[in-house]
Design a protein around this motif. Structure first.
Motif, PDB file in Angstrom:
ATOM      1  N   ASP A   5      -3.420 -47.048  -7.416  1.00 43.13           N
ATOM      2  CA  ASP A   5      -2.123 -47.202  -8.105  1.00 43.13           C
ATOM      3  C   ASP A   5      -1.173 -48.046  -7.270  1.00 43.13           C
ATOM      4  OD1 ASP A   5      -3.032 -45.672 -10.129  1.00 43.13           O
ATOM      5  OD2 ASP A   5      -1.936 -43.843  -9.567  1.00 43.13           O
ATOM      6  N   ASN A   8      -2.205 -51.616  -7.532  1.00 42.60           N
ATOM      7  CA  ASN A   8      -1.800 -52.190  -8.825  1.00 42.60           C
ATOM      8  C   ASN A   8      -0.307 -52.536  -8.838  1.00 42.60           C
ATOM      9  OD1 ASN A   8      -4.163 -52.360 -10.533  1.00 42.60           O
ATOM     10  ND2 ASN A   8      -4.251 -50.133 -10.450  1.00 42.60           N
ATOM     11  N   THR A  45      -0.327 -55.847 -11.426  1.00 49.14           N
ATOM     12  CA  THR A  45      -1.513 -56.100 -12.275  1.00 49.14           C
ATOM     13  C   THR A  45      -1.302 -55.764 -13.750  1.00 49.14           C
ATOM     14  OG1 THR A  45      -2.353 -53.934 -11.702  1.00 49.14           O
ATOM     15  CG2 THR A  45      -3.204 -55.799 -10.423  1.00 49.14           C
ATOM     16  N   ASN A  46      -0.094 -55.310 -14.123  1.00 48.66           N
ATOM     17  CA  ASN A  46       0.142 -55.152 -15.567  1.00 48.66           C
ATOM     18  C   ASN A  46       0.204 -56.504 -16.257  1.00 48.66           C
ATOM     19  OD1 ASN A  46       0.062 -52.407 -15.708  1.00 48.66           O
ATOM     20  ND2 ASN A  46       2.213 -52.175 -15.147  1.00 48.66           N
ATOM     21  N   GLN A 105      -4.734 -57.307 -15.717  1.00 45.65           N
ATOM     22  CA  GLN A 105      -5.473 -57.357 -14.440  1.00 45.65           C
ATOM     23  C   GLN A 105      -5.614 -55.984 -13.778  1.00 45.65           C
ATOM     24  OE1 GLN A 105      -3.143 -60.314 -12.377  1.00 45.65           O
ATOM     25  NE2 GLN A 105      -4.176 -62.030 -13.387  1.00 45.65           N
ATOM     26  N   LYS A 106      -5.206 -54.937 -14.481  1.00 41.96           N
ATOM     27  CA  LYS A 106      -5.167 -53.612 -13.862  1.00 41.96           C
ATOM     28  C   LYS A 106      -6.554 -53.121 -13.415  1.00 41.96           C
ATOM     29  CE  LYS A 106      -3.343 -49.031 -14.597  1.00 41.96           C
ATOM     30  NZ  LYS A 106      -2.271 -48.292 -15.206  1.00 41.96           N
ATOM     31  N   TYR A 107      -6.607 -52.500 -12.245  1.00 40.48           N
ATOM     32  CA  TYR A 107      -7.862 -51.945 -11.713  1.00 40.48           C
ATOM     33  C   TYR A 107      -7.856 -50.429 -11.816  1.00 40.48           C
ATOM     34  CZ  TYR A 107      -8.466 -56.615  -9.847  1.00 40.48           C
ATOM     35  OH  TYR A 107      -8.606 -57.970  -9.737  1.00 40.48           O
ATOM     36  N   TYR A 108      -9.004 -49.869 -12.145  1.00 40.14           N
ATOM     37  CA  TYR A 108      -9.151 -48.414 -12.193  1.00 40.14           C
ATOM     38  C   TYR A 108     -10.052 -47.900 -11.073  1.00 40.14           C
ATOM     39  CZ  TYR A 108      -6.612 -48.567 -16.567  1.00 40.14           C
ATOM     40  OH  TYR A 108      -5.625 -48.764 -17.501  1.00 40.14           O
TER      41      TYR A 108
END
Ligand code: GLA
Ligand code: ZN
Length: 672
Positions: A182, A185, A190-191, A195-198
């Motif tokens: 988080d 991000n 990354t929003n 491009q957001k990473y989980y």
């Protein structure tokens, strides 16, 4: 000739890269004779010797190096002994093809040149460190060993790698830096563009992308590569420290070189060394002077060594003209004038084969002392022998320029208002003005203690990270004078905009708000009107500034913002903060900086005509040595109104005035 850890040297270092493995051993004896004759006292050995020292993964051959080191000791020549890891041998590429670096398109580099290793390669690290241990154990007591030279010019050719090993290590580096996905991000914003990473393993390297990659990711990748290379250095350094705790350990820098955060590296280097190759036809080497100052500033003013320069000509420009007679000597003294305690060359003997056979050297293809080049080398070597008094004296500057590699990286990422705002170009313009006023300059990090400086310039300080605004504010509050320029205070350490009106974190200090900016296209100009001193041209950029407590010192002359502030001055606490919202012509910058220097009572050490560079080194005893370097092709007269001086190279005394020959040098010590 002991060299202690704090690098207080009894003599100025003089020598060069020595690659004896390129020559039959009978030549070595003649090398020693010619080195002694030229006053050489140290050479760098083994930089590209890995293949000669290790014929295979389990076989070593140190016999030749034993003989060479003994020969050097016999002749009083010290070794700056390299760890030889700059160019892995062919067997490594064969056994471990994954040790070769990968470019941004995913293509692997081939073996057969040099620096063909991925800095994160396990095989490279393992074999390299094994060799380093063997070298250190073998030569730790050797009388010729003076200093360790790790690898060579890290990142000179390969400053980034996109292999799988690097990708894995990047994720480890990021997890350590940000802790949670988080946080990453948020830092990378990354929003944007989905491009957001989980999961951590979704993150890759910013290699080939359809269009702009994420700027936060690009910036962290640059940090990661600098750290990866540093980690490779530290892997070797730890072994050397363990086995020879009292010897200086270093690697050679390349001046204002973008890929490495050299302030960070410098913490792990005992003596700063660097390699300087100024454009031979560019006139006065102001950029070399700037880089000498930058290198001296890497360890707070501790003298550095010029590890490489060329006697005559290089082989890697489109055209490779010779340095004219006297120029090598003049530029060597420029190094010392700016705080160098040694002048060395690439290389000792000009190669007979290989890609550098047309690169100049101290001994040319004549193979003996019968060349102009050798004669100049010998003369300089004999002169430097007489200058022990200069060793460890310091340049004491009252002016500093803020310099920051992270700012450089962020400022020059893509998708910016103008591609022509380049960090070094911005820094150079202000350095040039100070250089022409013959005032000494240090370089400092944005968070440095600035209290010792009367004037601090922070051109293009685009990134203002944590603590920086407070540091600048407290400097000015306490009486300092600060000048910064357009496109400063824009982003945080992750390249996210400081919202709230530019330059948000510096608004209070500067007493302005920049509502908009207007980058100019090439060839476009505007003008600035300066009260009392006329009009000047400006280009590249124009800020639309609203005053919030500052006064205007200059206003724009044309376009819809004619009459609005271009340069501002703000009294803040005991000091003043200036802002230059455009790129004025060079003559104006020189004049404006000259005005600030006069206000602050900062002057050149002597009166000298244009083209004569002055610099001062001060010994621990308080003795001052004034260097005067005539870059003109005619003789120049300098005024010596202060008293009677002795000129250290000639031993002659001088009063009232001194004539410098074309390319001439004087080092003046006040007698009375
Ligand atoms: C660099 C390298 C040297 C040599 C020179 C040539 O500085 O360190 O090995 O290749 O360039 O100018
Ligand atoms: Zn790699």
């Amino acid at each position: 000739m002991p060299v202690s850890k704090n690098v207080k040297l009894p003599h100025l270092f003089y020598g060069g890269d020595y690659n004896p493995e390129q020559w039959p051993e009978e030549v070595w004896k003649d090398d020693m004779r010619l080195m002694n004759k030229a006053g050489v006292n140290m050479v760098s050995v083994g930089i590209f010797s890995w293949a000669a020292l290790q014929p295979g993964p389990d076989t070593y051959d140190f016999a030749w190096l034993d003989r060479l080191m003994d020969l050097m000791a016999e002749h009083g020549i010290m070794a700056d002994l390299a760890t030889a890891t700059a160019s892995p041998p062919a067997w490594m590429a064969k056994l471990h093809p994954e040790s070769l670096p990968v470019d941004e398109n995913g293509a692997r580099y081939a073996q057969g040149s040099r620096q063909h290793y991925c800095p994160n390669s396990k095989a490279f690290r393992l074999y390299g460190q094994r060799l380093v241990r063997k070298l250190a154990e073998r030569y730790k007591e050797h009388p010729a060993l003076a200093m360790w030279h790790i690898n060579n010019e890290y990142a000179c050719h390969i400053s980034q790698c996109f292999c799988d090993e690097c990708s894995r290590e990047f994720r480890v580096w990021l997890e350590k830096r940000y802790g949670t996905i988080d946080e990453l991000n948020a830092r990378w914003g990354t929003n944007f563009w989905s491009q957001k990473y989980y999961e951590w393993d979704e993150i890759g390297l910013p290699g080939k992308t359809p269009t702009y990659a994420n700027p936060g990711q690009q910036l962290d990748y640059k940090r990661f590569m600098s750290d990866s290379l540093l980690d490779a250095y530290l892997g070797e350094q730890r072994i050397l420290k363990e086995i020879t705790p009292n010897l200086p350990i270093m690697t050679n820098f390349m001046g204002a070189f973008k890929p490495l955060d050299q302030f960070e590296w410098a913490k792990h280097i005992d003596v700063i060394t660097w390699d300087s190759y100024p454009e031979p036809t560019a006139g006065i080497p102001v950029f070399a002077a700037m880089q000498h100052d930058l290198m001296r500033s890497m360890k707070g003013g501790q003298p550095f060594i010029l590890m490489e320069q060329v006697t005559s000509q290089v082989n890697w420009r489109q055209h490779n003209p010779l340095k004219r007679p006297g120029v090598m000597r003049l530029w060597s003294y420029q190094t010392i004038a700016h705080g160098g305690d040694g002048v060395m060359f690439f290389q000792w003997r000009q190669s007979g084969a290989g890609a550098e056979k047309f690169h100049g050297a101290m001994v040319t293809h004549t193979g003996d002392e019968n060349s102009r080049i050798y004669r100049e080398v010998e003369q300089l070597g004999q002169e430097l022998k007489q200058l022990d008094a200069l060793v460890d004296s310091r340049v004491e500057a009252k002016v500093a320029i803020v310099f920051d590699w992270h700012n450089w990286w962020a400022l020059e990422l893509d998708s910016k208002p103008s591609r022509d705002v380049l960090y070094l170009e911005q820094i150079k313009q202000y350095y040039q003005a100070l250089f022409e006023h013959n005032v000494g300059v240090d370089f400092v990090q944005p968070n440095a203690d600035l209290s010792g400086y009367k004037l601090v310039l922070a051109p293009a300080l685009y990134m203002v990270g944590p603590g920086v605004a407070a540091n600048l504010e407290s400097y000015v509050t306490n009486g300092g004078t600060l000048l910064t320029t357009f496109f400063s205070g824009m982003v945080d350490e992750n390249d996210r905009i400081h919202l709230g009106g530019y330059p948000a974190p510096l608004r209070k200090l500067l007493g302005i708000c920049v509502e908009e900016f207007d980058p100019m296209i090439p060839g476009q100009t505007n003008g600035i009107a300066v009260s009392g001193s006329g009009e000047y041209s400006c280009s590249l950029w124009a800020d639309l500034i609203r005053l919030e407590g500052a006064n205007d010192r200059a206003t724009f002359t044309t376009d819809f913002f004619a009459g609005s502030p271009a340069i501002t001055e703000h009294s803040f606490g005991e000091g003043k903060a200036y802002y230059v919202g455009t790129q004025p012509e060079a003559g104006f910058i020189k004049q404006f900086i000259g005005g600030l220097l006069t206000d602050l009572e900062l002057q050149a050490p002597l009166m000298a005509p244009a083209g004569v560079e002055l610099s001062v080194r001060t010994a621990a005893s308080g003795e001052r040595y004034i260097f005067a370097l005539n870059h003109n092709s005619q003789a120049a007269n300098i005024g010596l109104s202060e008293g009677v001086f002795v000129e250290l190279i000639s031993g002659q005394s001088a009063s009232t005035s001194l004539e410098l020959a074309p390319n001439g040098v004087a080092i003046l010590q006040l007698q009375q």
